[in-house]
Design an enzyme around this catalytic site. Structure first.
Site, PDB file in Angstrom:
ATOM      1  N   CYS A  53      23.669  86.727  34.391  1.00 37.44           N
ATOM      2  CA  CYS A  53      25.004  87.134  34.858  1.00 37.44           C
ATOM      3  C   CYS A  53      25.473  88.425  34.158  1.00 37.44           C
ATOM      4  CB  CYS A  53      25.996  86.005  34.610  1.00 37.44           C
ATOM      5  SG  CYS A  53      27.718  86.481  34.761  1.00 37.44           S
ATOM      6  N   GLY A  54      25.777  89.458  34.948  1.00 38.35           N
ATOM      7  CA  GLY A  54      26.233  90.732  34.395  1.00 38.35           C
ATOM      8  C   GLY A  54      27.542  90.608  33.646  1.00 38.35           C
ATOM      9  N   HIS A  55      28.490  89.806  34.175  1.00 35.70           N
ATOM     10  CA  HIS A  55      29.776  89.623  33.503  1.00 35.70           C
ATOM     11  C   HIS A  55      29.588  88.916  32.155  1.00 35.70           C
ATOM     12  CE1 HIS A  55      32.040  91.083  36.891  1.00 35.70           C
ATOM     13  NE2 HIS A  55      31.449  90.230  37.695  1.00 35.70           N
ATOM     14  N   CYS A  56      28.627  87.989  32.105  1.00 31.48           N
ATOM     15  CA  CYS A  56      28.340  87.287  30.849  1.00 31.48           C
ATOM     16  C   CYS A  56      27.772  88.257  29.810  1.00 31.48           C
ATOM     17  CB  CYS A  56      27.353  86.150  31.085  1.00 31.48           C
ATOM     18  SG  CYS A  56      27.910  84.909  32.295  1.00 31.48           S
TER      19      CYS A  56
END
Length: 489
Positions: A53-56
């Site tokens: 996950c990029g946001h993670c």
């Protein structure tokens, strides 16, 4: 024997947390240790994440920084993380369906996290949930350290304790999770804040004191004052600032799409800032650098082509994002102010995306609908219209496509039923919110009543549903005609 038993009991009494792996001060949770760690820590914030996950990935350094800051301050709060893709049972137990999901556990009871995603916002939120709403400071050195570490600090000095103004200040502080509030009765703080008597000031990191409160001390007045000055006149939208912009209590945003390399940049940015000053506290003014590749998806969302830049939009955040487009091309302070004023006066119409109507939209059994022919096709009261709202990139939609085509062929000779599809990423319809793909709806003839389809995505499932719904509709129509005939008799 007794000696061995005593040693065993001592070993078993060692806190379990000692065996928990840590990464940059963050506890690494698993399905085996999760519940024990939650039980052992009175206050713990847990991030449920996915490695891909990029946001993670963007959150990770901020999360670690927050963990270090809390440890340095000896604050009784721990941060933990759990790979929700590897430990799905735990994620399912807490209804985690998106990444990252943050949940705060206080004495084992879960509290949804609704703060920002940078370290200062995380720390501020946790302090609010576990400590007093306003931190008491007694020296200029204490205050200076807080102002250096935190993005926005609202500081109060009161000459007497337990005044009405101080109670109002504390009441307001409870409602702001991402802002640090400090309170003091020390003369040293009065001097540091450059106050002549009791008062409030707002400090923004990198800018210093940006405002002093000079109104009547009421909860609403203090909130309005904070709302006006907590954000800069113009915020630049980046991955780092997104949480602060969307987390603000001002949900009306005026967006300027402009290349920082443009020869018009200085002139247009200055005009935008001038307009922002007139609407502070009412509307956030946000600059998006169109040279930044990360903003390309935002341009796509608004349907803005590069040839249209520079341009501006107004949005209203809620369950849906309401978008408004300007009717001018000459961007200056006056047109920007008028655009904002027209929004508040209710004079603007929603900006809804639509593709052009294809020339062969009705050539095939499955009719192609866009926003521009939605009313003519879908809301045609002489037909029952069964429509799929899809996204071109959606895997489930791609799997459904051949079945939907067969359904169209099966009902091609039925003059009462239309099978249709619409790309909901490129077309928007007023009062219609599509949250997931594919979404399938039936618009019944005569009434335009909408029936959501939630059955099996099979040819048999669709056919049975349509036959039942349209026959029920026909039966109701016949009953209505019968009653009408009897009434005439």
């Amino acid at each position: 024997m007794y000696h061995r038993l005593a040693l065993l009991l001592v070993f078993l009494s060692i806190p379990f947390s000692l065996a928990v792996e840590e990464e940059e001060g963050v506890l690494v949770l698993t399905k085996d240790n999760f519940h024990d760690v939650i039980k052992e820590n009175a206050n713990i914030l847990v991030e449920f994440y996915a490695p891909w996950c990029g946001h993670c990935k963007a959150l990770a350094p901020e999360y670690a920084k927050a963990a270090k800051e809390l440890a340095d301050q000896k604050f009784d709060v721990r941060l933990g993380k759990l790979d929700a893709t590897e430990h799905g049972d735990i994620a399912s137990e807490f209804s985690v369906n998106g990444y990252p999901t943050l949940i705060f556990f206080r004495d084992g009871k879960q509290v949804p996290y609704n703060g920002g995603r940078d370290s200062s916002a995380i720390v501020s939120w946790l302090k609010k949930k576990t400590g007093p709403p306003a931190v008491e400071v007694n020296s200029a050195e204490e205050l200076e350290k807080i102002q250096k570490d935190v993005d926005v600090v609202v500081s109060a000095y009161f000459e007497g304790k337990d005044s009405i103004a101080e109670k109002i200040f504390t009441t307001v502080a409870v409602d702001y999770d991402s802002i640090e509030f400090t309170v003091s009765h020390a003369d040293e703080i009065k001097k540091a804040l450059d106050l002549e008597g009791s008062g409030l000031v707002i400090h923004r990191k990198g800018e210093g004191v940006v405002a002093k409160f000079d109104g009547e001390s009421t909860v609403e007045n203090v909130k309005n004052w904070i709302r006006s000055f907590r954000m800069p006149l113009v915020s630049e939208f980046t991955q780092e600032t997104a949480s602060k912009i969307f987390g603000s209590d001002i949900k009306t945003h005026h967006l300027l799409f402009l290349s920082r390399k443009s020869p018009l940049y200085e002139k247009l940015y200055s005009a935008f800032k001038t307009a922002a000053d007139e609407f502070k506290g009412l509307m956030q003014f946000v600059f998006l650098d169109t040279d930044n590749a990360e903003n390309s998806r935002i341009l796509e969302f608004f349907g803005i082509k590069n040839t249209e830049v520079p341009t501006t939009r107004i949005i209203q955040l809620g369950q849906e994002i309401m978008k408004y487009k300007p009717n001018f091309s000459d961007i200056n302070a006056d047109t920007l102010k008028e655009f904002a004023k027209s929004f508040f006066d209710g004079k603007l119409s929603l900006d809804l995306k639509s593709e052009e109507i294809p020339e062969d939209w009705d050539k095939n059994p499955v009719k192609v609908v866009v926003a521009k022919n939605f009313e003519d096709v879908v809301l045609d009261k002489s037909k029952n219209v069964f429509i799929e709202f899809y996204a071109p990139w959606c895997g489930h939609c791609k799997q459904l496509a051949p079945i939907w085509d067969k359904l169209g062929e099966e009902f091609a000779s039925n003059g009462d039923v239309v099978i249709a599809k619409m790309d909901a990423t490129a077309n928007e319809v007023a009062d219609l919110s599509i949250q997931s793909f594919p979404t399938i709806k039936l618009y019944l003839a005569e009434s335009n009543k909408v029936v959501d389809y939630s059955g099996e995505r099979t040819l048999e499932g669709f056919t049975n549903f349509l036959n039942k719904q349209t026959s029920d509709s026909d039966d109701k129509a016949e009953d209505s005609e019968d009653k009408s005939e009897h009434s005439e008799l």
